[in-house]
Scaffold this active site. Structure first.
Site, mmCIF file in Angstrom:
data_model
loop_
_atom_site.group_PDB
_atom_site.id
_atom_site.type_symbol
_atom_site.label_atom_id
_atom_site.label_comp_id
_atom_site.label_asym_id
_atom_site.label_seq_id
_atom_site.Cartn_x
_atom_site.Cartn_y
_atom_site.Cartn_z
ATOM 1 N N GLU A 249 0.878 -1.168 0.000
ATOM 2 C CA GLU A 249 0.000 0.000 0.000
ATOM 3 C C GLU A 249 0.913 1.215 0.000
ATOM 4 O O GLU A 249 1.587 1.499 0.994
ATOM 5 C CB GLU A 249 -0.918 0.030 1.218
ATOM 6 C CG GLU A 249 -1.875 1.211 1.192
ATOM 7 C CD GLU A 249 -2.284 1.701 2.561
ATOM 8 O OE1 GLU A 249 -2.447 2.929 2.712
ATOM 9 O OE2 GLU A 249 -2.402 0.879 3.485
ATOM 10 N N CYS A 283 -3.606 7.880 4.455
ATOM 11 C CA CYS A 283 -3.326 7.512 3.061
ATOM 12 C C CYS A 283 -4.529 7.693 2.158
ATOM 13 O O CYS A 283 -4.379 7.975 0.965
ATOM 14 C CB CYS A 283 -2.840 6.068 2.988
ATOM 15 S SG CYS A 283 -1.292 5.774 3.875
#
Length: 479
Positions: A249, A283
Site C-alpha cells: 500500500e 493515506c
C-alpha cells in the site's frame, strides 16, 4: 513484562537492551522526549530469522481452526489493553486521545476477521479429463517481513500480522521507529493470545539495517509494505533479487468530485471531517477537491467553517479535535507546500500557518485553499497534511479526467444524489477503492488497496489471505 516499555520481541522473549544506540522518541505536541527505545542490529535480525525458520513448519502444521483460536485470543488481549494502546498511539503520533481508541477497535476487527479466514482455508478437488482427480491445496508462502508506517501504527500492523498468522506464516515486523511503545503493546497482545515463540517478532530499528537484512534473506518469501511509493520501488527492486512476493500500500493523492446535484452541506461536513482527521496524515484522506462551479461558494464556506471549528491542542486533552503533524520534517514540508500553492495563484481562505498560540510542537493550522490551478504541485503530489486545495469544474467527464491525472490510484470519492452519476463515478474514477457519498471505505471484510503507483495486493476481505498462500496442485491417478 512488569512494566510496559519499548522492547523488541525475538523468539518469544522481550528484549529491552541491545548493543545498538537507543532511539529517542519525541512527543509531537511538546517536542519533549517521551522515552527511548532499543534498536535491532544485524545480530538481532539474524536471531529473529533463525527463530522464524524453526517456527515455520510447526505453525504451518497447526490446523486452521486452532490458528483461529489464537487470532481471536489476540483480539481479546487487545481489547483488554485498548486504553493502554490508545494512549501510547496518541502520545507517539500526536493524534487526539478521544480519537485513538477507534484505531484499536478496527485493528481488533482484523484479527477477528482473519480468524474466520483461517477456518475457511479449503482447497478444491477437480475431476481430471485424463482420469483420476486434481487437488489444489493452499499452503503458507513462508516467512513474511512486514514494514509499516507511523500514521496508523496499530491497524497497519494488524493488517499484516493477522493474515500471515491465519495463513500459517511466521511474521517479522519492522514498525516505524516513531512508534516503538505502540508496537510493543501489539507484540504483548500477540504473546498473551498464545502465539508460539518465533511466529510473531517485532524488530524496531533503522531501516538501513533491519529492512536491508530482511530483504536480503532468501528465507523471507513475502513482504508487505505500507509506505511511500519511493520506498515501495526500492523494495520491489530488492525483492526481485530473491523473487519475494510483495503486497504494497503506497502513496496516494485522493480526489473528490462534488457533483452539481450533491447535498453540498453534507458533503462539505464529511470532506472537512475526513480531510483533517489525524491532521491529514491518512493515506486515503481526500486531497484534491473538484467542486461543480455552481456549488463552489457554498462548499468552501462549509469547509472553512468546519476547519475553524477544530480545536488544536495537546493529544492528551479530551477537548482537542486536531493534533500536530507527527514529524517536524512533515510540518516543514506542509508549510512549504502551502506557501508554494499560494504563490501559484491559490487563495488561502483559512489557516496557512503555524498556530500563534502554540510555541512548541509540530502544529499547522487546518487550511482551505481555493482557486487552486491544476498546474500547482499540490494537485500532483500528496500533501499528507491538513491542506485542502479546491478547484472547480463544469463538466463531469472533465472532472473525472482531472481526478485521474496522477499516477496514484489508491482511493477516490464522489458526491451526488443521482444513481446514474454514482455509477459513472464508480466506473470512471481510476482507483483501487471508490466511495460514493461516503468516506467509509476501509473494512475488515472488504479488500483495501490501490493500483498503479499506489501499490498492489489487497489487505482485508477474502482476497487478502491469498497474498500469503501458495497453491499446490497434485494429480492423483489410481495405481
Amino acid at each position: 513484562m512488569s512494566e510496559t516499555v519499548p522492547a523488541l520481541l525475538i523468539g518469544g522473549e522481550f528484549r529491552r537492551e541491545t548493543s545498538q544506540p537507543r532511539a529517542e522518541i519525541v512527543n509531537p505536541c511538546t517536542e519533549d522526549v517521551l522515552w527511548t527505545a532499543p534498536a535491532a542490529g544485524a545480530a538481532e535480525v539474524a536471531e529473529a530469522l533463525a527463530h522464524a525458520r524453526a517456527a515455520f513448519p510447526r505453525w504451518a502444521a497447526v490446523h486452521g481452526w486452532e490458528r483461529a483460536k489464537v487470532l481471536r485470543a489476540i483480539a481479546r488481549a487487545m481489547e483488554r489493553r485498548k486504553p493502554e494502546i490508545a494512549r501510547a498511539l496518541s502520545l507517539e503520533i500526536g493524534r487526539p486521545i478521544a480519537q485513538s481508541e477507534g484505531e484499536v477497535v478496527i485493528a481488533i476487527e482484523q484479527f477477528d476477521w482473519f480468524a474466520g479466514e483461517a477456518e475457511r482455508l479449503f482447497g478444491e478437488t477437480i475431476p481430471s479429463r485424463q482420469g483420476g482427480r486434481l487437488q489444489a491445496v493452499p499452503e503458507p508462502v513462508g516467512i513474511v517481513a512486514a514494514f509499516t508506517a507511523w500514521n496508523f501504527p496499530v491497524n497497519l500492523l494488524a493488517r499484516k500480522i493477522a493474515p500471515a498468522l491465519a495463513a500459517g506464516c511466521p511474521v517479522i515486523c519492522r514498525p516505524s521507529e516513531q512508534t516503538p511503545l505502540t508496537s510493543t503493546l501489539i507484540a504483548l497482545a500477540c504473546v498473551e493470545g498464545g502465539v508460539p515463540s518465533g511466529v510473531v517478532q517485532m524488530l524496531h530499528g533503522p531501516a538501513d539495517i533491519v529492512t536491508s537484512l530482511l530483504m536480503q534473506a532468501e528465507e523471507v518469501r513475502k513482504i508487505s509494505l505500507t509506505g511511500s511509493t519511493r520506498v515501495g520501488k526500492l523494495l520491489l527492486a530488492q525483492a526481485a533479487q530473491t523473487v519475494k512476493r510483495a503486497s504494497m500500500e503506497l502513496g496516494g493523492h485522493t480526489p473528490v468530485v462534488i457533483c452539481e446535484d450533491a447535498d453540498v452541506d453534507a458533503a462539505a461536513a464529511q470532506c472537512a471531517a475526513f480531510k483533517f482527521r489525524n491532521a491529514g496524515q491518512v493515506c486515503i484522506a481526500p486531497n484534491r477537491f473538484y467542486v461543480h462551479e455552481d456549488l463552489a461558494s457554498r462548499f468552501t464556506d462549509g469547509m472553512v467553517a468546519a476547519a475553524r471549528a477544530l480545536v488544536l491542542g495537546d493529544s492528551q486533552d479530551p477537548a482537542t479535535t486536531m493534533g500536530p503533524l507527527t514529524l517536524a520534517s512533515q510540518r516543514d514540508r506542509v508549510e512549504a507546500l502551502c506557501v508554494e500553492t499560494i504563490a501559484d495563484g491559490a487563495r488561502c481562505l483559512t489557516g496557512g500557518r503555524r498556530p500563534a498560540s502554540r510555541n512548541t510542537g509540530f502544529f499547522f493550522e487546518p487550511t482551505v485553499l481555493a482557486d487552486v490551478p491544476d498546474t500547482a504541485r499540490i494537485m500532483r503530489e500528496e500533501p499528507f497534511g491538513p491542506l485542502a486545495p479546491i478547484a472547480t469544474f463544469r463538466d463531469l467527464d472533465d472532472a473525472i479526467g482531472r481526478a485521474n491525472s496522477t499516477p496514484y490510484a489508491l482511493a477516490a470519492y464522489g458526491f451526488t444524489s443521482s444513481q446514474t452519476k454514482a455509477d459513472a463515478l464508480s466506473r470512471g474514477l481510476h482507483a483501487g477503492m471508490v466511495g460514493v457519498n461516503t468516506f467509509m471505505i476501509a473494512h475488515a471484510e472488504a479488500p483495501f488497496g490501490g493500483v498503479d503507483h499506489s501499490g498492489m495486493g489487497r489487505e482485508g476481505g477474502r482476497q487478502a489471505i491469498n497474498d500469503y498462500l501458495n497453491v499446490k496442485m497434485t494429480h492423483f491417478m489410481a495405481a
